[in-house]
Write an enzyme that holds these catalytic residues in place. Structure first.
Site, PDB file in Angstrom:
ATOM      1  N   PRO A 144       9.216  -5.782   3.004  1.00  0.00           N
ATOM      2  CA  PRO A 144       9.904  -5.474   4.367  1.00  0.00           C
ATOM      3  C   PRO A 144       8.735  -5.244   5.483  1.00  0.00           C
ATOM      4  O   PRO A 144       7.707  -4.518   4.941  1.00  0.00           O
ATOM      5  CB  PRO A 144      10.770  -4.418   4.065  1.00  0.00           C
ATOM      6  CG  PRO A 144      10.396  -3.815   3.037  1.00  0.00           C
ATOM      7  CD  PRO A 144       9.834  -4.748   2.142  1.00  0.00           C
ATOM      8  N   GLY A 204       2.039  -1.097   4.659  1.00  0.00           N
ATOM      9  CA  GLY A 204       1.034  -1.808   4.879  1.00  0.00           C
ATOM     10  C   GLY A 204       1.228  -3.284   4.906  1.00  0.00           C
ATOM     11  O   GLY A 204       0.319  -4.013   4.750  1.00  0.00           O
ATOM     12  N   GLY A 205       2.457  -3.771   4.904  1.00  0.00           N
ATOM     13  CA  GLY A 205       2.946  -5.209   4.847  1.00  0.00           C
ATOM     14  C   GLY A 205       1.767  -6.120   5.416  1.00  0.00           C
ATOM     15  O   GLY A 205       1.089  -7.060   4.985  1.00  0.00           O
ATOM     16  N   GLY A 206       1.841  -6.060   6.915  1.00  0.00           N
ATOM     17  CA  GLY A 206       1.052  -6.987   7.501  1.00  0.00           C
ATOM     18  C   GLY A 206      -0.371  -6.738   7.287  1.00  0.00           C
ATOM     19  O   GLY A 206      -1.277  -7.722   7.518  1.00  0.00           O
ATOM     20  N   SER A 207      -1.026  -5.613   7.348  1.00  0.00           N
ATOM     21  CA  SER A 207      -2.230  -5.125   7.117  1.00  0.00           C
ATOM     22  C   SER A 207      -2.657  -5.964   5.553  1.00  0.00           C
ATOM     23  O   SER A 207      -3.860  -6.373   5.635  1.00  0.00           O
ATOM     24  CB  SER A 207      -2.360  -3.886   6.951  1.00  0.00           C
ATOM     25  OG  SER A 207      -2.138  -3.046   8.290  1.00  0.00           O
ATOM     26  N   SER A 208      -2.005  -5.755   4.742  1.00  0.00           N
ATOM     27  CA  SER A 208      -2.275  -6.237   3.510  1.00  0.00           C
ATOM     28  C   SER A 208      -2.311  -7.678   3.547  1.00  0.00           C
ATOM     29  O   SER A 208      -3.190  -8.442   2.649  1.00  0.00           O
ATOM     30  CB  SER A 208      -1.262  -5.788   2.213  1.00  0.00           C
ATOM     31  OG  SER A 208      -1.556  -5.964   0.953  1.00  0.00           O
ATOM     32  N   ALA A 214       7.144  -3.037   9.032  1.00  0.00           N
ATOM     33  CA  ALA A 214       7.362  -1.888   9.453  1.00  0.00           C
ATOM     34  C   ALA A 214       8.201  -1.040   8.540  1.00  0.00           C
ATOM     35  O   ALA A 214       8.954  -0.131   8.993  1.00  0.00           O
ATOM     36  CB  ALA A 214       8.225  -2.100  10.961  1.00  0.00           C
ATOM     37  N   LYS A 250       0.743  -1.094   0.257  1.00  0.00           N
ATOM     38  CA  LYS A 250       0.004   0.003  -0.106  1.00  0.00           C
ATOM     39  C   LYS A 250       0.747   1.266   0.078  1.00  0.00           C
ATOM     40  O   LYS A 250       1.802   1.485   0.919  1.00  0.00           O
ATOM     41  CB  LYS A 250      -0.991  -0.030   1.253  1.00  0.00           C
ATOM     42  CG  LYS A 250      -1.596   1.480   1.538  1.00  0.00           C
ATOM     43  CD  LYS A 250      -1.469   1.638   2.900  1.00  0.00           C
ATOM     44  CE  LYS A 250      -0.234   2.003   3.532  1.00  0.00           C
ATOM     45  NZ  LYS A 250      -0.041   2.529   4.565  1.00  0.00           N
ATOM     46  N   ASP A 294      -5.197   0.566   8.917  1.00  0.00           N
ATOM     47  CA  ASP A 294      -4.832   0.283   7.671  1.00  0.00           C
ATOM     48  C   ASP A 294      -5.817  -0.784   6.912  1.00  0.00           C
ATOM     49  O   ASP A 294      -5.695  -1.031   5.765  1.00  0.00           O
ATOM     50  CB  ASP A 294      -3.370  -0.058   7.295  1.00  0.00           C
ATOM     51  CG  ASP A 294      -2.325   1.434   7.284  1.00  0.00           C
ATOM     52  OD1 ASP A 294      -2.930   2.376   7.231  1.00  0.00           O
ATOM     53  OD2 ASP A 294      -1.174   1.009   7.082  1.00  0.00           O
TER      54      ASP A 294
END
Ligand code: C5P
Length: 298
Positions: free
Chosen positions: A100, A106-110, A102, A14, A142
């Protein structure tokens, strides 16, 4: 879905093209206005019905995230079962972690959003759109954006989503200098929080017009992130040395994006930066235009 019931889905990055912080709620969350887009490149998820729940994490950034019950995908799974109250299938989940953590993209949210969409499909839409958003709200600010995963404006604390019509594809280079940034620390270091809202954004913009419109916008989190982590500024310099028409930090950092005339120009710039900084995350990709979606099973 393939023959054995497997569902595959990309969890895109994101990118906050602009991020204006416009106020502070009583509960400490900040009011914001953002234009967000989503990339072709991303984490890759695969779900298969199984005898017991399992999560396998592979990929270049697998070591940077928890693989146990703290993983946001397993938290999403637990909430899905809480909310639907249904006997949902056990599921084996493979996550290829290419983004990567943090990193302001939005890695974790995505990952959680893609998982919820794929799992709901596996469960014949038991939760549906409303249910997924109810779960998303409990997982992070997010999540509603990542569930939408196409060009949008988000307001409130990120939960009021307006999909954008006729927003073009953009060729981008994403650059992260390997610094993990905790989002709460950046919000805490933010000086003014009652900043002007986004200027009017017209439909039907060309990529060049988007870059021009962005000149009149900001990422209000870039200054506090740089105060906390001064070395991230080098990512901006490296992009500015290339043919990028516009450079900015996404989210609370430390990923920066550059906008390019086309994917070839983006690839050339990414190659140059990666040669100078082989240990950084550097990726050339395109964003999804309005109407494009990451289809399951691709
Ligand atoms: O909701 P999420 O876990 O992604 O947010 C992480 C942190 O970022 C929050 O705990 C809060 O400190 C900050 N935040 C905020 N205002 C927002 C979104 C996040 O202050 N709109």
């Amino acid at each position: 879905m393939s023959g054995d019931g497997e569902i595959r889905l990309v969890a895109p990055a994101k990118i906050n093209l602009a991020l204006h912080i416009t106020g502070l709620r009583k509960d400490g969350y900040h009011l914001l206005e953002t234009v967000a887009v989503f990339t072709e490149f991303g984490d890759r998820l695969s779900l298969k019905p199984a005898v017991e729940d399992r999560l396998f994490v592979t990929g270049p950034y697998s070591a940077t995230i928890p693989s146990g019950p703290d993983n946001i995908i397993l938290r999403a799974l637990a909430l899905y079962r809480d909310i639907t109250g249904s006997l949902t299938p056990r599921v084996s989940i493979a996550l290829e972690k290419n983004l990567p953590a943090a990193a302001g993209i939005g890695g974790g949210s995505s990952d959680a959003a893609a998982f919820l969409k794929a799992f709901d499909r596996m469960c014949s839409s038991t939760a549906g759109y409303e249910g997924l958003h109810a779960i998303g709200h409990r997982l992070g600010a997010d999540l509603p954006m990542c569930l939408q995963a196409s060009p949008l404006i988000a307001k409130g604390i990120g939960e009021q989503i307006e999909p954008l019509d006729q927003f073009p594809r953009l060729a981008l280079v994403l650059v992260n200098p390997g610094v993990e940034i905790p989002t709460p620390a950046v919000f805490k270091a933010l000086g003014a929080n009652r900043n002007p809202p986004l200027p009017q954004l017209n439909a039907g913009l060309t990529p060049r017009a988007v870059a021009e419109w962005l000149m009149a916008t900001r990422n209000d989190l870039e200054a506090p992130a740089k105060i906390l982590f001064p070395k991230i500024e080098e990512a901006r310099y490296r992009l500015e040395e290339t043919s990028a028409s516009f450079v900015r930090m996404s989210g609370s950092g430390a990923t920066f994006f550059g906008i390019f005339s086309d994917l070839e120009a983006a690839r050339n710039a990414a190659e140059t930066i990666a040669m100078k900084r082989p240990d950084w995350f550097v990726v050339a990709t395109e964003t999804l235009a309005s109407g494009d979606i990451h289809e399951p099973d691709r």
